[in-house]
Design a protein around this motif. Sequence first.
Motif, mmCIF file in Angstrom:
data_model
loop_
_atom_site.group_PDB
_atom_site.id
_atom_site.type_symbol
_atom_site.label_atom_id
_atom_site.label_comp_id
_atom_site.label_asym_id
_atom_site.label_seq_id
_atom_site.Cartn_x
_atom_site.Cartn_y
_atom_site.Cartn_z
ATOM 1 N N GLN A 41 0.857 -1.173 0.000
ATOM 2 C CA GLN A 41 0.000 0.000 0.000
ATOM 3 C C GLN A 41 0.904 1.238 0.000
ATOM 4 N N PHE A 42 0.750 2.104 -1.000
ATOM 5 C CA PHE A 42 1.601 3.279 -1.106
ATOM 6 C C PHE A 42 0.900 4.319 -1.971
ATOM 7 N N HIS A 43 1.332 5.568 -1.814
ATOM 8 C CA HIS A 43 0.792 6.653 -2.613
ATOM 9 C C HIS A 43 1.255 6.472 -4.064
ATOM 10 N N GLY A 44 0.352 6.690 -4.990
ATOM 11 C CA GLY A 44 0.697 6.548 -6.399
ATOM 12 C C GLY A 44 0.499 5.141 -6.932
ATOM 13 N N LYS A 45 -0.150 4.280 -6.153
ATOM 14 C CA LYS A 45 -0.373 2.906 -6.602
ATOM 15 C C LYS A 45 -1.253 2.868 -7.847
ATOM 16 N N ALA A 46 -2.292 3.695 -7.864
ATOM 17 C CA ALA A 46 -3.171 3.743 -9.033
ATOM 18 C C ALA A 46 -2.426 4.259 -10.257
ATOM 19 N N LEU A 47 -1.533 5.221 -10.045
ATOM 20 C CA LEU A 47 -0.737 5.754 -11.155
ATOM 21 C C LEU A 47 0.196 4.685 -11.707
ATOM 22 N N LEU A 48 0.835 3.932 -10.810
ATOM 23 C CA LEU A 48 1.717 2.851 -11.252
ATOM 24 C C LEU A 48 0.938 1.812 -12.037
ATOM 25 N N ASN A 49 -0.239 1.466 -11.560
ATOM 26 C CA ASN A 49 -1.068 0.498 -12.261
ATOM 27 C C ASN A 49 -1.436 1.004 -13.662
ATOM 28 N N GLY A 50 -1.729 2.295 -13.763
ATOM 29 C CA GLY A 50 -2.047 2.867 -15.059
ATOM 30 C C GLY A 50 -0.854 2.864 -15.999
ATOM 31 N N LEU A 51 0.319 3.198 -15.478
ATOM 32 C CA LEU A 51 1.524 3.207 -16.307
ATOM 33 C C LEU A 51 1.876 1.807 -16.792
ATOM 34 N N VAL A 52 1.673 0.820 -15.926
ATOM 35 C CA VAL A 52 1.970 -0.555 -16.299
ATOM 36 C C VAL A 52 1.115 -1.002 -17.486
ATOM 37 N N HIS A 53 -0.160 -0.617 -17.458
ATOM 38 C CA HIS A 53 -1.081 -1.059 -18.505
ATOM 39 C C HIS A 53 -1.150 -0.111 -19.700
ATOM 40 N N LEU A 54 -0.385 0.964 -19.663
ATOM 41 C CA LEU A 54 -0.411 1.939 -20.751
ATOM 42 C C LEU A 54 -0.052 1.333 -22.114
ATOM 43 N N PRO A 55 0.955 0.455 -22.211
ATOM 44 C CA PRO A 55 1.266 -0.130 -23.524
ATOM 45 C C PRO A 55 0.119 -0.917 -24.142
ATOM 46 N N LEU A 56 -0.809 -1.417 -23.302
ATOM 47 C CA LEU A 56 -1.965 -2.133 -23.847
ATOM 48 C C LEU A 56 -2.985 -1.186 -24.460
ATOM 49 N N ILE A 57 -2.988 0.053 -23.992
ATOM 50 C CA ILE A 57 -3.989 1.017 -24.433
ATOM 51 C C ILE A 57 -3.495 1.835 -25.619
ATOM 52 N N LEU A 58 -2.233 2.241 -25.557
ATOM 53 C CA LEU A 58 -1.663 3.055 -26.620
ATOM 54 C C LEU A 58 -1.487 2.241 -27.903
ATOM 55 N N PRO A 59 -1.601 2.869 -29.056
ATOM 56 C CA PRO A 59 -1.235 2.172 -30.301
ATOM 57 C C PRO A 59 0.238 1.757 -30.238
ATOM 58 N N PRO A 60 0.579 0.550 -30.659
ATOM 59 C CA PRO A 60 1.977 0.106 -30.596
ATOM 60 C C PRO A 60 2.950 1.048 -31.302
ATOM 61 N N VAL A 61 2.487 1.712 -32.371
ATOM 62 C CA VAL A 61 3.357 2.646 -33.086
ATOM 63 C C VAL A 61 3.742 3.816 -32.180
ATOM 64 N N VAL A 62 2.822 4.254 -31.328
ATOM 65 C CA VAL A 62 3.121 5.344 -30.398
ATOM 66 C C VAL A 62 4.197 4.909 -29.413
ATOM 67 N N THR A 63 4.061 3.697 -28.887
ATOM 68 C CA THR A 63 5.077 3.175 -27.969
ATOM 69 C C THR A 63 6.433 3.107 -28.653
ATOM 70 N N GLY A 64 6.458 2.628 -29.889
ATOM 71 C CA GLY A 64 7.718 2.551 -30.620
ATOM 72 C C GLY A 64 8.317 3.922 -30.871
ATOM 73 N N TYR A 65 7.476 4.897 -31.169
ATOM 74 C CA TYR A 65 7.971 6.257 -31.411
ATOM 75 C C TYR A 65 8.542 6.870 -30.134
ATOM 76 N N VAL A 66 7.881 6.629 -29.005
ATOM 77 C CA VAL A 66 8.401 7.122 -27.729
ATOM 78 C C VAL A 66 9.759 6.489 -27.433
ATOM 79 N N LEU A 67 9.882 5.202 -27.679
ATOM 80 C CA LEU A 67 11.176 4.532 -27.483
ATOM 81 C C LEU A 67 12.241 5.127 -28.393
ATOM 82 N N LEU A 68 11.859 5.448 -29.617
ATOM 83 C CA LEU A 68 12.813 6.036 -30.563
ATOM 84 C C LEU A 68 13.293 7.395 -30.075
#
Length: 232
Positions: A41-68
């Motif tokens: 239990q910690f502050h920002g747990k919901a934010l961490l959960n959202g960041l973890v699942h972000l690659p599932l929501i974003l278009p894969p091309v966006v993830t690749g562009y961010v990595l680039l």
Amino acid sequence: MQWLGPDEWQAVALSIKVSFWATLLAMPIALLVAVALARWQFHGKALLNGLVHLPLILPPVVTGYVLLIVFSGPSPIGAALKSAGIVLAFRWTGAALAAAIMGFPLMVRAMRLSLEAVDPKLEQAAATLGASRIWVFLTITLPLILPGVLAAAVLGFAKAMGEFGATITFVSNIPGQTRTLPSAIYAFLQVPGGENSALRLVIVSVVIAMAALLLSEWLARRVADRVRGATC
């Protein structure tokens, strides 16, 4: 694999290599994050959960562009890695990183569900006997969630084998260097007469995916039988 041509076999071998290292890279981090989301239990747990699942929501091309942007040479991180002799953009290592990130949410979710199914009273009982948290996790929790860990590994490997959008954006489609199975299938479909090569690679993809699933089921059953035998 003798019925595969040299370019086709090269794509298969590179995909297996990329998927293996992607899974190996993501597994320990995914396990740590799964434990944090399931047990802490910690502050920002919901934010961490959202960041973890972000690659599932974003278009894969966006993830690749961010990595680039983040890991290419001109960026501060890319420049620091390059000075250390590590180059990710347009290399197979970058393909492994992209595949690991895309499969990360699936791995975390599989292990988190396994952790949440474990009765916390078992861990508390071990702790009351003087065992440290790490020892409790290694001797009690980890054996109980091993089927989930294996499932996470298979999901990560399968996702890495099928990853296309983020990979082709981050590392392009260079034959012999970054051309994985999905990229090779796409490339063969773009040239006249390449349909047969694409079909062969599709068959190989299905065979590898089914073999991985069957192996994971067998290993999960073996582990579950051992855990039941140890707790009886």
